[in-house]
Write an enzyme that holds these catalytic residues in place. Structure first.
Site, PDB file in Angstrom:
ATOM      1  N   THR A  63       0.833  -1.195   0.000  1.00 40.30           N
ATOM      2  CA  THR A  63       0.000   0.000   0.000  1.00 40.30           C
ATOM      3  C   THR A  63       0.871   1.249   0.000  1.00 40.30           C
ATOM      4  O   THR A  63       2.083   1.172  -0.155  1.00 40.30           O
ATOM      5  CB  THR A  63      -1.031  -0.067   1.159  1.00 40.30           C
ATOM      6  OG1 THR A  63      -1.932   1.028   1.015  1.00 40.30           O
ATOM      7  CG2 THR A  63      -0.375  -0.011   2.529  1.00 40.30           C
ATOM      8  N   LYS A  67       3.402   1.282  -3.904  1.00 39.22           N
ATOM      9  CA  LYS A  67       2.858   0.465  -4.993  1.00 39.22           C
ATOM     10  C   LYS A  67       3.669   0.555  -6.288  1.00 39.22           C
ATOM     11  O   LYS A  67       3.797  -0.429  -7.010  1.00 39.22           O
ATOM     12  CB  LYS A  67       1.403   0.854  -5.284  1.00 39.22           C
ATOM     13  CG  LYS A  67       0.443   0.415  -4.184  1.00 39.22           C
ATOM     14  CD  LYS A  67      -0.996   0.736  -4.549  1.00 39.22           C
ATOM     15  CE  LYS A  67      -1.920   0.366  -3.407  1.00 39.22           C
ATOM     16  NZ  LYS A  67      -3.331   0.572  -3.750  1.00 39.22           N
ATOM     17  N   ASN A  88      -0.338  -3.906  -6.001  1.00 36.24           N
ATOM     18  CA  ASN A  88      -0.757  -4.050  -4.599  1.00 36.24           C
ATOM     19  C   ASN A  88      -0.615  -5.489  -4.119  1.00 36.24           C
ATOM     20  O   ASN A  88      -0.936  -5.795  -2.980  1.00 36.24           O
ATOM     21  CB  ASN A  88      -2.213  -3.596  -4.417  1.00 36.24           C
ATOM     22  CG  ASN A  88      -3.195  -4.586  -5.014  1.00 36.24           C
ATOM     23  OD1 ASN A  88      -2.856  -5.321  -5.950  1.00 36.24           O
ATOM     24  ND2 ASN A  88      -4.403  -4.628  -4.487  1.00 36.24           N
ATOM     25  N   GLY A 129      -9.803  12.656 -10.922  1.00 30.49           N
ATOM     26  CA  GLY A 129      -8.443  12.338 -10.516  1.00 30.49           C
ATOM     27  C   GLY A 129      -7.707  11.635 -11.638  1.00 30.49           C
ATOM     28  O   GLY A 129      -8.332  11.036 -12.528  1.00 30.49           O
ATOM     29  N   ALA A 130      -6.395  11.743 -11.600  1.00 30.85           N
ATOM     30  CA  ALA A 130      -5.581  11.090 -12.638  1.00 30.85           C
ATOM     31  C   ALA A 130      -4.244  10.655 -12.054  1.00 30.85           C
ATOM     32  O   ALA A 130      -3.232  10.633 -12.744  1.00 30.85           O
ATOM     33  CB  ALA A 130      -5.382  12.043 -13.816  1.00 30.85           C
ATOM     34  N   ALA A 133      -3.922   5.996  -8.151  1.00 28.91           N
ATOM     35  CA  ALA A 133      -5.133   5.238  -7.797  1.00 28.91           C
ATOM     36  C   ALA A 133      -6.056   5.107  -9.013  1.00 28.91           C
ATOM     37  O   ALA A 133      -6.615   4.038  -9.274  1.00 28.91           O
ATOM     38  CB  ALA A 133      -5.860   5.926  -6.647  1.00 28.91           C
ATOM     39  N   ARG A 154      -7.371  18.053 -11.811  1.00 30.15           N
ATOM     40  CA  ARG A 154      -6.861  19.404 -11.571  1.00 30.15           C
ATOM     41  C   ARG A 154      -5.764  19.720 -12.595  1.00 30.15           C
ATOM     42  O   ARG A 154      -5.794  20.748 -13.247  1.00 30.15           O
ATOM     43  CB  ARG A 154      -6.312  19.463 -10.133  1.00 30.15           C
ATOM     44  CG  ARG A 154      -5.764  20.777  -9.707  1.00 30.15           C
ATOM     45  CD  ARG A 154      -5.411  20.739  -8.240  1.00 30.15           C
ATOM     46  NE  ARG A 154      -4.380  19.734  -7.934  1.00 30.15           N
ATOM     47  CZ  ARG A 154      -3.925  19.471  -6.712  1.00 30.15           C
ATOM     48  NH1 ARG A 154      -4.425  20.107  -5.668  1.00 30.15           N
ATOM     49  NH2 ARG A 154      -2.997  18.550  -6.524  1.00 30.15           N
ATOM     50  N   ALA A 157      -3.250  17.838 -18.003  1.00 32.04           N
ATOM     51  CA  ALA A 157      -2.281  17.067 -18.798  1.00 32.04           C
ATOM     52  C   ALA A 157      -2.159  15.630 -18.292  1.00 32.04           C
ATOM     53  O   ALA A 157      -1.942  14.701 -19.081  1.00 32.04           O
ATOM     54  CB  ALA A 157      -0.921  17.752 -18.767  1.00 32.04           C
ATOM     55  N   GLY A 243     -15.390   3.406  -0.364  1.00 30.11           N
ATOM     56  CA  GLY A 243     -14.383   2.448  -0.814  1.00 30.11           C
ATOM     57  C   GLY A 243     -14.178   1.230   0.064  1.00 30.11           C
ATOM     58  O   GLY A 243     -13.256   0.452  -0.187  1.00 30.11           O
TER      59      GLY A 243
HETATM   60  P1  ATR Z   1      -3.002   8.441  -5.503  1.00 26.84           P
HETATM   61  O1  ATR Z   1      -2.044   7.301  -5.388  1.00 26.84           O
HETATM   62  O2  ATR Z   1      -3.929   8.607  -4.349  1.00 26.84           O
HETATM   63  O3  ATR Z   1      -3.708   8.464  -6.806  1.00 26.84           O
HETATM   64  P2  ATR Z   1      -1.502  10.654  -6.542  1.00 26.84           P
HETATM   65  O4  ATR Z   1      -0.908   9.827  -7.627  1.00 26.84           O
HETATM   66  O5  ATR Z   1      -0.642  11.646  -5.828  1.00 26.84           O
HETATM   67  O6  ATR Z   1      -2.076   9.746  -5.391  1.00 26.84           O
HETATM   68  O7  ATR Z   1      -2.804  11.379  -7.140  1.00 26.84           O
HETATM   69  C1  ATR Z   1      -3.613  12.214  -6.369  1.00 26.84           C
HETATM   70  C2  ATR Z   1      -4.777  12.695  -7.202  1.00 26.84           C
HETATM   71  O8  ATR Z   1      -5.626  13.542  -6.424  1.00 26.84           O
HETATM   72  C3  ATR Z   1      -4.370  13.516  -8.412  1.00 26.84           C
HETATM   73  O9  ATR Z   1      -5.348  13.372  -9.423  1.00 26.84           O
HETATM   74  C4  ATR Z   1      -4.394  14.936  -7.841  1.00 26.84           C
HETATM   75  O10 ATR Z   1      -4.515  15.961  -8.798  1.00 26.84           O
HETATM   76  P3  ATR Z   1      -3.211  16.501  -9.584  1.00 26.84           P
HETATM   77  O11 ATR Z   1      -2.881  15.427 -10.591  1.00 26.84           O
HETATM   78  O12 ATR Z   1      -3.658  17.761 -10.222  1.00 26.84           O
HETATM   79  O13 ATR Z   1      -2.156  16.687  -8.548  1.00 26.84           O
HETATM   80  C5  ATR Z   1      -5.638  14.854  -7.005  1.00 26.84           C
HETATM   81  N1  ATR Z   1      -5.670  15.849  -5.929  1.00 26.84           N
HETATM   82  C6  ATR Z   1      -4.883  15.878  -4.821  1.00 26.84           C
HETATM   83  N2  ATR Z   1      -5.207  16.916  -4.051  1.00 26.84           N
HETATM   84  C7  ATR Z   1      -6.222  17.568  -4.669  1.00 26.84           C
HETATM   85  C8  ATR Z   1      -7.004  18.727  -4.364  1.00 26.84           C
HETATM   86  N3  ATR Z   1      -6.805  19.429  -3.231  1.00 26.84           N
HETATM   87  N4  ATR Z   1      -7.974  19.081  -5.236  1.00 26.84           N
HETATM   88  C9  ATR Z   1      -8.201  18.375  -6.353  1.00 26.84           C
HETATM   89  N5  ATR Z   1      -7.490  17.290  -6.701  1.00 26.84           N
HETATM   90  C10 ATR Z   1      -6.523  16.886  -5.882  1.00 26.84           C
END
Ligand code: ATR
Length: 275
Positions: A63, A67, A88, A129-130, A133, A154, A157, A243
């Site tokens: 975790t 990962k 995982n 999100g991108a 996860a 956010r 790209a 989740g």
């Molecule tokens: P994880 O393993 O949880 O996916 P990560 O790879 O760091 O962790 O991705 C976090 C995701 O949450 C990303 O999509 C991030 O957006 P960015 O790619 O623009 O960074 C998003 N995220 C984190 N904090 C955020 C916030 N305060 N508002 C909106 N999106 C957020």
């Protein structure tokens, strides 16, 4: 006879529910195994993994934040892990080769489609999100052929890069990337895969995305309602899921890979919801 040994590795790890989940699975299926939690030093994940298997360990869950490192150090990867870019679930094959798999995506899809009875096929789906996860779940979501899948992030790209990466798995699904403020119209299913709630934030999306017919799924889990699900509830989403089911289903799939038996997940979820 000693029990076969399994563990979850992370940092931090003390709040992990995996030892409890796998102990319940082992008891239910009569498997002689022990499952512990290991906190690996941040700079020493690979050594922790090697040491575990050298001492006779049979399998690991991995975790946050390891990962990607688990994926990287493996000798072989399942197809779904290859595309997910993260793992995982680790185990060794007879020749000593370390295999990386990823059961997160199938865990999410099983929870949505089997446990909650929500069909994704042909539906209009929004993923927020991108990051890692989201990348981990896109393959299994596309495999059930949504009509449209919009990835909003956010950093636009990063959503665009995921669209490119998964274009070959999209089939007839219309796959696109966008920023939060450009997301338009109602969706059948909205999946929150951002970590925004960890900072008490919400992805700034229009309330138009949720209607009484929308199923909202937060990949996060917290004992109370998550920040995102609270928002969805206040804005009229028809159904709201968190989740916990994904957590139990990914565990069941790892358990099946290791032990060849798939435990029943409903009684375990019921147990976890109690306290
Ligand atoms: P994880 O393993 O949880 O996916 P990560 O790879 O760091 O962790 O991705 C976090 C995701 O949450 C990303 O999509 C991030 O957006 P960015 O790619 O623009 O960074 C998003 N995220 C984190 N904090 C955020 C916030 N305060 N508002 C909106 N999106 C957020």
């Amino acid at each position: 006879m000693h029990n076969d040994l399994y563990a979850v590795v992370g940092n931090p790890i003390s709040h992990s529910k995996s030892p409890r989940i796998h102990s319940l699975f082992a008891a239910q299926t009569g498997q002689a195994m022990e499952y512990t939690a290991i906190q690996a030093p941040l700079e020493d994940f690979a050594a922790t993994v090697r040491d575990f298997f050298a001492k006779g360990g049979q399998g690991l869950n991995v975790t946050v934040p390891f990962k990607e490192q688990a994926w990287d150090m493996a000798d072989r990867r399942s197809e779904r892990a290859e595309k997910a870019g993260a793992s995982n679930t680790l185990y060794q094959e007879a020749d000593g080769g370390l295999v990386a798999d990823n059961t997160d995506g199938i865990g999410l899809v099983t929870d949505l489609t089997v446990n909650a009875g929500v069909s994704l096929t042909g539906k209009r789906i929004l993923v927020l999100g991108a990051g890692g996860a989201v990348r981990g779940v896109l393959g299994p979501i596309l495999a059930v052929q949504p009509g449209e899948l919009v990835i909003a992030n956010r950093t636009v790209a990063k959503a665009g890069a995921l669209v490119e990466l998964f274009a070959d798995e999209a089939g007839d699904t219309r796959l696109s990337a966008t920023g939060f403020s450009d997301v338009a119209g109602a969706f059948d299913v909205v999946i929150n895969g951002t970590s925004a709630s960890l900072q008490g934030d919400l992805p700034p999306v229009s309330t138009d995305i949720v209607t009484p017919d929308t199923v909202v799924y937060d990949m996060m889990y917290s004992p109370g309602m998550t920040t995102f699900n609270q928002w969805a509830s206040e804005n009229g989403a028809g159904r709201i899921l968190d989740g916990l089911g994904m957590l139990v289903e990914q565990a069941a799939e790892s358990f099946r890979l290791w032990r060849g038996v798939r435990p029943r997940t409903a009684p375990v979820m019921e147990e976890l919801r109690k306290h």
